[in-house]
Design a protein around this motif. Structure first.
Motif, PDB file in Angstrom:
ATOM      1  N   ARG A   1       0.843  -1.190   0.000  1.00 35.18           N
ATOM      2  CA  ARG A   1       0.000   0.000   0.000  1.00 35.18           C
ATOM      3  C   ARG A   1       0.884   1.248   0.000  1.00 35.18           C
ATOM      4  N   GLY A   2       0.494   2.238  -0.762  1.00 38.65           N
ATOM      5  CA  GLY A   2       1.332   3.410  -0.955  1.00 38.65           C
ATOM      6  C   GLY A   2       2.069   3.343  -2.278  1.00 38.65           C
TER       7      GLY A   2
ATOM      8  N   GLU B   1      -4.452   3.721  -5.121  1.00 36.86           N
ATOM      9  CA  GLU B   1      -5.624   3.454  -4.286  1.00 36.86           C
ATOM     10  C   GLU B   1      -6.828   2.998  -5.099  1.00 36.86           C
TER      11      GLU B   1
ATOM     12  N   TYR C   1      -6.035  -0.778  -5.323  1.00 32.22           N
ATOM     13  CA  TYR C   1      -5.763  -1.518  -4.095  1.00 32.22           C
ATOM     14  C   TYR C   1      -6.921  -2.409  -3.636  1.00 32.22           C
TER      15      TYR C   1
ATOM     16  N   GLY D   1       4.232  -1.045   4.473  1.00 33.79           N
ATOM     17  CA  GLY D   1       3.705  -0.299   3.337  1.00 33.79           C
ATOM     18  C   GLY D   1       4.849   0.211   2.491  1.00 33.79           C
ATOM     19  N   TYR D   2       4.519   0.714   1.302  1.00 31.34           N
ATOM     20  CA  TYR D   2       5.521   1.274   0.389  1.00 31.34           C
ATOM     21  C   TYR D   2       6.593   0.248   0.011  1.00 31.34           C
TER      22      TYR D   2
ATOM     23  N   LYS E   1      -0.517   6.931   2.125  1.00 27.97           N
ATOM     24  CA  LYS E   1      -1.433   5.794   2.146  1.00 27.97           C
ATOM     25  C   LYS E   1      -2.435   5.967   3.284  1.00 27.97           C
TER      26      LYS E   1
ATOM     27  N   THR F   1      -2.029   6.328   7.438  1.00 24.56           N
ATOM     28  CA  THR F   1      -0.677   6.728   7.797  1.00 24.56           C
ATOM     29  C   THR F   1      -0.703   8.139   8.365  1.00 24.56           C
TER      30      THR F   1
END
Length: 254
Positions: free
Chosen positions: A104-105, A109, A112, A160-161, A239, A242
């Motif tokens: 995610r990120g 989105e 996702y 994430g990322y 994201k 966050t």
């Protein structure tokens, strides 16, 4: 008849006898190094000279990853295995799935919610001395990882990322002769060890489906690679969930 060690053999994906990889091995002179230094030099090459990014598929040959100049866990792992075997270092693949939250990120989105809940993942196990160690820390190149560390300097935990770690500010990613990790905390299921990536992909495939696979290859991965470039430049898309940070102006980036 000469029996080839299965953990040193070339395969369709581990094509270290291809002209591009053979030329690289010759130019770098890795074969002349002691085994520990050889592993470290090859590991550093794959980690930092092959950037983090998304290829068209997991099951592409090492020579194609080299030509692309970028890759993710599975494709960079294939190249790492090919270079290690091409210099006489025994290695194998350990397969997993990771929770999609780890991506995610990076995943837009819009996409996702329809992404698979678990994503195919692997790291490489390399024989050094009389033991096996795990190599996963090569996935994120140093500039990309540094950008994450700067953006999330107030926290050591990140999922994430493209990262899954509880020690973001000092993750075990440098070659020291010990295991390295950068996505370990995102692991969902252990799929076991395989002599080759060819065997792994014969058994396990990413569950995209035909339409989502086409969309990934031709559209989504290009969005993801654009996001990776922005993140590497210090412009992180935020994201959901966050805490806001200094890059919040990019929260709605594509």
């Amino acid at each position: 008849m000469i029996q080839t060690d299965p953990l040193l053999a070339p395969t369709r994906l581990l094509d270290f006898e291809s002209p591009a990889i053979a030329a690289l091995l010759e130019a770098r002179g890795w074969k002349a190094l002691p085994p520990d230094a050889r592993i470290g030099a090859i590991y550093d090459f794959v980690r930092n000279e092959i950037a983090f990014g998304y290829n068209r598929a997991d099951d592409i040959p090492a020579s194609q990853v080299l030509v692309d100049g970028f890759g993710q866990c599975n494709t960079k792992g294939t190249l790492l295995m090919a270079l290690l075997r091409g210099t006489g270092i025994r290695c194998r693949l350990h397969g997993f799935t990771i929770h999609k939250a780890l991506q995610r990120g990076v995943v837009p989105e819009l996409v996702y919610p329809v992404a698979p809940a678990e994503i195919l993942h692997s790291w490489i196990e390399v024989e050094t001395g009389d033991t096996w160690i795990d190599l996963e820390g090569f996935i994120l190149d140093a500039p990309y990882l540094t950008a994450l560390q700067r953006a999330f300097s107030d926290s050591d935990s990140l999922c994430g990322y493209g990262a899954g770690t509880e020690c973001l500010n000092s993750p075990p990613v440098e070659w020291t002769g010990a295991s390295t990790y950068i996505q370990k905390t995102g692991i969902a299921r252990d799929l076991g060890t395989f002599e080759t990536p060819d065997q792994f992909y014969d058994v396990h495939r990413q569950a995209f489906g035909q339409l989502r696979d086409w969309l990934y290859r031709h559209i989504v991965r290009h969005w993801m690679n654009a996001r990776v470039r922005r993140i590497r430049d210090g412009r992180l898309p935020l994201k959901p969930g966050t805490a806001r940070h200094r890059h919040e102006g990019d929260a709605h980036a594509a």
